[in-house]
Every structure is written in structure tokens, then in C-alpha cells.
Write a protein that holds these residues in place. Structure first.
Motif, PDB file in Angstrom:
ATOM      1  N   SER A   1     -79.391  -0.299  27.008  1.00  0.00           N
ATOM      2  CA  SER A   1     -78.042  -0.556  26.517  1.00  0.00           C
ATOM      3  C   SER A   1     -78.045  -0.856  25.016  1.00  0.00           C
ATOM      4  O   SER A   1     -77.168  -0.398  24.278  1.00  0.00           O
ATOM      5  CB  SER A   1     -77.421  -1.721  27.287  1.00  0.00           C
ATOM      6  N   THR A   2     -79.036  -1.603  24.552  1.00  0.00           N
ATOM      7  CA  THR A   2     -79.162  -1.877  23.115  1.00  0.00           C
ATOM      8  C   THR A   2     -79.410  -0.581  22.358  1.00  0.00           C
ATOM      9  O   THR A   2     -78.807  -0.339  21.307  1.00  0.00           O
ATOM     10  CB  THR A   2     -80.308  -2.876  22.851  1.00  0.00           C
TER      11      THR A   2
ATOM     12  N   HIS B   1     -76.205   1.250  22.134  1.00  0.00           N
ATOM     13  CA  HIS B   1     -75.328   0.602  21.160  1.00  0.00           C
ATOM     14  C   HIS B   1     -75.666   1.044  19.735  1.00  0.00           C
ATOM     15  O   HIS B   1     -74.791   1.462  18.975  1.00  0.00           O
ATOM     16  CB  HIS B   1     -75.453  -0.924  21.288  1.00  0.00           C
ATOM     17  N   GLU B   2     -76.947   0.966  19.399  1.00  0.00           N
ATOM     18  CA  GLU B   2     -77.367   1.342  18.046  1.00  0.00           C
ATOM     19  C   GLU B   2     -77.186   2.840  17.804  1.00  0.00           C
ATOM     20  O   GLU B   2     -76.788   3.270  16.719  1.00  0.00           O
ATOM     21  CB  GLU B   2     -78.817   0.922  17.796  1.00  0.00           C
TER      22      GLU B   2
ATOM     23  N   HIS C   1     -73.594   3.557  16.877  1.00  0.00           N
ATOM     24  CA  HIS C   1     -73.328   3.396  15.440  1.00  0.00           C
ATOM     25  C   HIS C   1     -73.801   4.624  14.665  1.00  0.00           C
ATOM     26  O   HIS C   1     -73.083   5.166  13.830  1.00  0.00           O
ATOM     27  CB  HIS C   1     -74.055   2.163  14.882  1.00  0.00           C
TER      28      HIS C   1
ATOM     29  N   SER D   1     -68.479   1.201  12.927  1.00  0.00           N
ATOM     30  CA  SER D   1     -68.622  -0.120  13.542  1.00  0.00           C
ATOM     31  C   SER D   1     -68.253  -0.096  15.014  1.00  0.00           C
ATOM     32  O   SER D   1     -68.965  -0.644  15.856  1.00  0.00           O
ATOM     33  CB  SER D   1     -67.746  -1.139  12.813  1.00  0.00           C
ATOM     34  N   ILE D   2     -67.159   0.544  15.335  1.00  0.00           N
ATOM     35  CA  ILE D   2     -66.715   0.568  16.732  1.00  0.00           C
ATOM     36  C   ILE D   2     -67.553   1.526  17.577  1.00  0.00           C
ATOM     37  O   ILE D   2     -67.599   1.397  18.798  1.00  0.00           O
ATOM     38  CB  ILE D   2     -65.214   0.873  16.838  1.00  0.00           C
TER      39      ILE D   2
ATOM     40  N   GLY E   1     -70.664   1.557  17.952  1.00  0.00           N
ATOM     41  CA  GLY E   1     -71.675   0.780  18.665  1.00  0.00           C
ATOM     42  C   GLY E   1     -71.116   0.067  19.883  1.00  0.00           C
ATOM     43  O   GLY E   1     -71.810  -0.124  20.874  1.00  0.00           O
ATOM     44  N   LEU E   2     -69.854  -0.315  19.807  1.00  0.00           N
ATOM     45  CA  LEU E   2     -69.233  -0.995  20.943  1.00  0.00           C
ATOM     46  C   LEU E   2     -68.788  -0.017  22.025  1.00  0.00           C
ATOM     47  O   LEU E   2     -68.959  -0.279  23.212  1.00  0.00           O
ATOM     48  CB  LEU E   2     -68.022  -1.808  20.464  1.00  0.00           C
ATOM     49  N   LEU E   3     -68.229   1.089  21.602  1.00  0.00           N
ATOM     50  CA  LEU E   3     -67.712   2.054  22.567  1.00  0.00           C
ATOM     51  C   LEU E   3     -68.774   3.014  23.092  1.00  0.00           C
ATOM     52  O   LEU E   3     -68.649   3.528  24.201  1.00  0.00           O
ATOM     53  CB  LEU E   3     -66.566   2.853  21.952  1.00  0.00           C
TER      54      LEU E   3
ATOM     55  N   SER F   1     -70.383   2.119  26.560  1.00  0.00           N
ATOM     56  CA  SER F   1     -69.388   2.158  27.638  1.00  0.00           C
ATOM     57  C   SER F   1     -68.955   3.578  27.954  1.00  0.00           C
ATOM     58  O   SER F   1     -68.817   3.946  29.128  1.00  0.00           O
ATOM     59  CB  SER F   1     -68.160   1.325  27.254  1.00  0.00           C
TER      60      SER F   1
END
Length: 171
Positions: free
Chosen positions: A39-40, A43-44, A47, A85-86, A88-90, A93
Motif C-alpha cells: 500500500s505504501t 501511495h508513492e 504521486h 499531491s492527491i 498519492g491518496l487516491l 484506493s
């Protein structure tokens, strides 16, 4: 057991595993550690891919033992930096949702997803991962995913892919 029933049972097994292991601290955290590291990574990579899509750069990424990470990237324009930026968050998911939906269609797709995820991780490993821990973490996850794709029974593949998707969504 037919294909649909296998997929449905695998999904609920993955949900139960996620629920139970998140509740049993600290052992659940240790068991889910490879999934959290995945998951990490997602995330990266989110980005970095967002940076590339905005016309920017993605030079490398680091993964850390504490489940943190850093993506060294920049958007093509300062006005597009919020998209990076977003991303990495989206990213995790969206990836997790796609994995859950596609692997729910058939057991064969679960094996394809494991192979595709392995290939994507190998590509990122070669191009972007630059620290020692990240090198071994991504390499280890690649070996694990490859072993699942080519050595595990179909129901284990489906449950594993569903668990990966769920963990990415929770990540």
C-alpha cells in the motif's frame, strides 16, 4: 465449486482476514505488514504517476521500514502540484477498487492481476526504487506475488488478490 461461488467466498474470507487482523494488535499488524508495504508503494507510485501525467518528473522513490515512503517528483506546472499531491491518496484506493472489481469476475483474472502487479512492481523496482530497504521490500513482495501467481491454488489466488485490493483501499 463454480467460479462465482469461489470468488464470493474468497472475497468474504479476505474481508474477515482484514477485519480480524486489524483488530489483533500487534500481531495482526505484523501479519499484514507486506500488504501495508504494498500500500505504501502504491501511495508513492500514485504521486509519481500523477507527476508524469501532469507533464512533470518522477526521479525516484524511497520506502521505509516504518511503512513510510517518499516520492521524489514534481508536477509540470506549480498549478498542477495539487494533482500530484492527491495522486498519492487516491492512487491506492483506485488501484484497490479496480483489483477487487476485476478479480471478482473470475478466478483466471486473479492470476492475471497477480502477474500484472508483479510486472508493475518489477518495472518500478528497476526504474524508481533507490534505497536499500525499498529494494529488498519491493523485491520480496515481487517474489511473493509471483509465487502466488504460479504456485497457489485458484481459491488462494482469488482470496489473496481480494485481500490486496481491500488493503490498498484501507491503506
Amino acid at each position: 465449486m463454480n467460479d462465482r461461488k469461489t470468488v464470493l467466498i474468497a472475497f468474504w474470507v479476505a474481508v474477515a482476514i482484514s477485519f480480524l487482523l486489524h483488530g489483533f494488535q500487534p500481531w495482526g499488524r505484523y501479519i499484514l505488514y507486506p500488504f501495508a508495504m504494498l500500500s505504501t508503494w502504491a501511495h508513492e507510485m500514485g504521486h509519481g504517476i500523477a507527476a508524469i501525467l501532469t507533464g512533470g518528473t518522477f526521479s525516484h522513490l524511497y520506502l521505509y521500514q516504518n511503512l513510510g515512503g517518499t516520492a521524489y517528483c514534481a508536477a509540470g506546472s506549480p498549478f498542477l502540484q495539487p494533482i500530484v499531491s492527491i495522486g498519492g491518496l487516491l492512487g491506492p484506493s483506485i488501484c484497490g477498487g479496480i483489483i477487487i472489481a476485476q478479480s471478482a469476475r473470475s478466478t483466471f483474472r486473479s492470476q492475471l492481476i497477480l502477474i500484472l502487479l508483479t510486472v508493475l512492481m518489477i518495472v518500478s523496482w528497476v526504474i524508481w526504487v533507490r534505497n536499500v530497504f525499498g529494494f529488498f521490500a519491493v523485491g520480496g513482495i515481487c517474489i511473493f506475488l509471483c509465487a502466488l501467481a504460479f504456485g497457489a491454488p485458484k481459491n488462494v489466488q482469488v482470496a489473496s488478490v481480494q485481500l490486496i485490493g481491500i488493503q490498498l483501499c484501507l491503506g
